[in-house]
Every structure is written in C-alpha cells, then in structure tokens.
Scaffold this motif. Structure first.
Motif: not given
Length: 193
Positions: A9-18
């Motif tokens: 199982v692979k979990l990916d997470f990203e935050e985009i600020w602009h």
C-alpha cells in the motif's frame, strides 16, 4: 481462500499553496492511496468477476478511511476520483471491478455524496503513470473541482498484478476562475447540479 492478495500500500500526500498567483490562506491538499494486489485472473479469461469485485469492497473501505484521516476528516473532502492500472497479463475489465468496489467505499466513508466518482484505468507495466480525474463529491458540474491526481508505483504493477487507487482532495483547482456552477450554489439533489 481470498481473491484479494495485497503486496503493498502506498500513500501520497501533497499541499499546493499557489500556481503562480497569490498564496492561499489554506493549501489545497490531495491524498492518494494506492494498493498493489495480485490479479487472480492474470493470463486467463474469467467470465465471472463479481466475487473479486465484492471482496475488494473491504480494501476500498480501508483505503478510504486512510485518506479521510490524512485530510483531517470527511468534512474536509470536496473532490474525489479513482483509478486502476492493470498489469500486462490482465485485461481492462479486471481494473473495472474498482468502479463499484472503490467508488462504493468512498461514498460510504464520506456519508453518501451524490456525484459520480470520476475514474481512469489502463493496462500498463511497472512504473506506469496514470492521471486520475477529480470531481466535486456533490455535483459533477462544479467546474472549479475538475482536477487530477497522479497514481504511480515504482515497482508495480507487475505483469500479474493490479494497482488500485483512490484519490481525495480538500478543494478544487488552485486559483480556479473559469466560472460555471460554484460549490456554494450546489443543490445536491441529483449529483449533477
């Protein structure tokens, strides 16, 4: 004997600020849960795929719960999507079992939202990159929430495997400004508007 044999199982997470415009007060957060499972039908034709689809529901529920936790709760989720990459010894229909199993699981976890769950699937080898469409969870015509998330696994799917993915996001595209139905205008009666 279970038809669902998970390798990883692979979990990916990203935050985009602009996206080159003004910095957001809160980032857009996107989470993807991908699992690589053995394809029980690799290399042969199986007329009845329903038992596999049924057993995948539990896996879909587990992945959905992980995504909701990653994003801070079901009330934070505004967009979703699902995808499958079938290894070369499988067929596209083996990935299509995820439509019901993965989509049902996300709807259950999120409190039965109305909109369809956008989807993508393909046949591919190790490291195949799949762009999964995202859409608003309550109304498919909310243009600002048409987006994508990336699904890829560096060592999968192997020829006899399938990578199944679920994706969730806390909002629409960063700096969306192309009009259409706004999220604040959703009636949520039919999943479209």
């Amino acid at each position: 004997m279970s038809l669902v044999n998970v390798r990883k199982v692979k979990l990916d997470f990203e935050e985009i600020w602009h996206e080159g415009g003004p910095l957001l007060q809160e980032p857009l957060r996107i989470a993807v849960a991908t699992t690589v499972v053995a394809n029980p039908y690799a290399g042969r034709y199986e007329p009845d795929l329903l038992p596999f689809m049924s057993e995948l529901r539990a896996l879909g529920a587990e992945l959905s719960s992980r995504l909701v936790a990653q994003l801070g709760g079901a009330d934070q989720v505004q967009a979703y999507g699902k995808g499958a990459i079938v290894g070369e010894d499988g067929e596209l229909e083996h990935g299509a079992v995820w439509h019901e199993a993965g989509g049902w699981a996300m709807r259950e976890t999120l409190g039965a939202p109305k909109a369809m769950v956008p989807s993508a699937k393909t046949i591919g080898g190790v490291g195949t990159r799949l762009m999964v469409p995202l859409g608003h969870i309550q109304a498919s015509y909310v243009r600002s929430h048409y987006g994508t998330c990336e699904v890829t696994v560096w060592d999968g799917p192997r020829r006899n495997e399938i990578a199944f993915a679920l994706c969730m996001a806390t909002g629409g595209r960063v700096h969306a400004r192309l009009g259409g139905l706004a999220a604040s205008e959703i009636k949520g009666l039919d999943g479209l508007r």
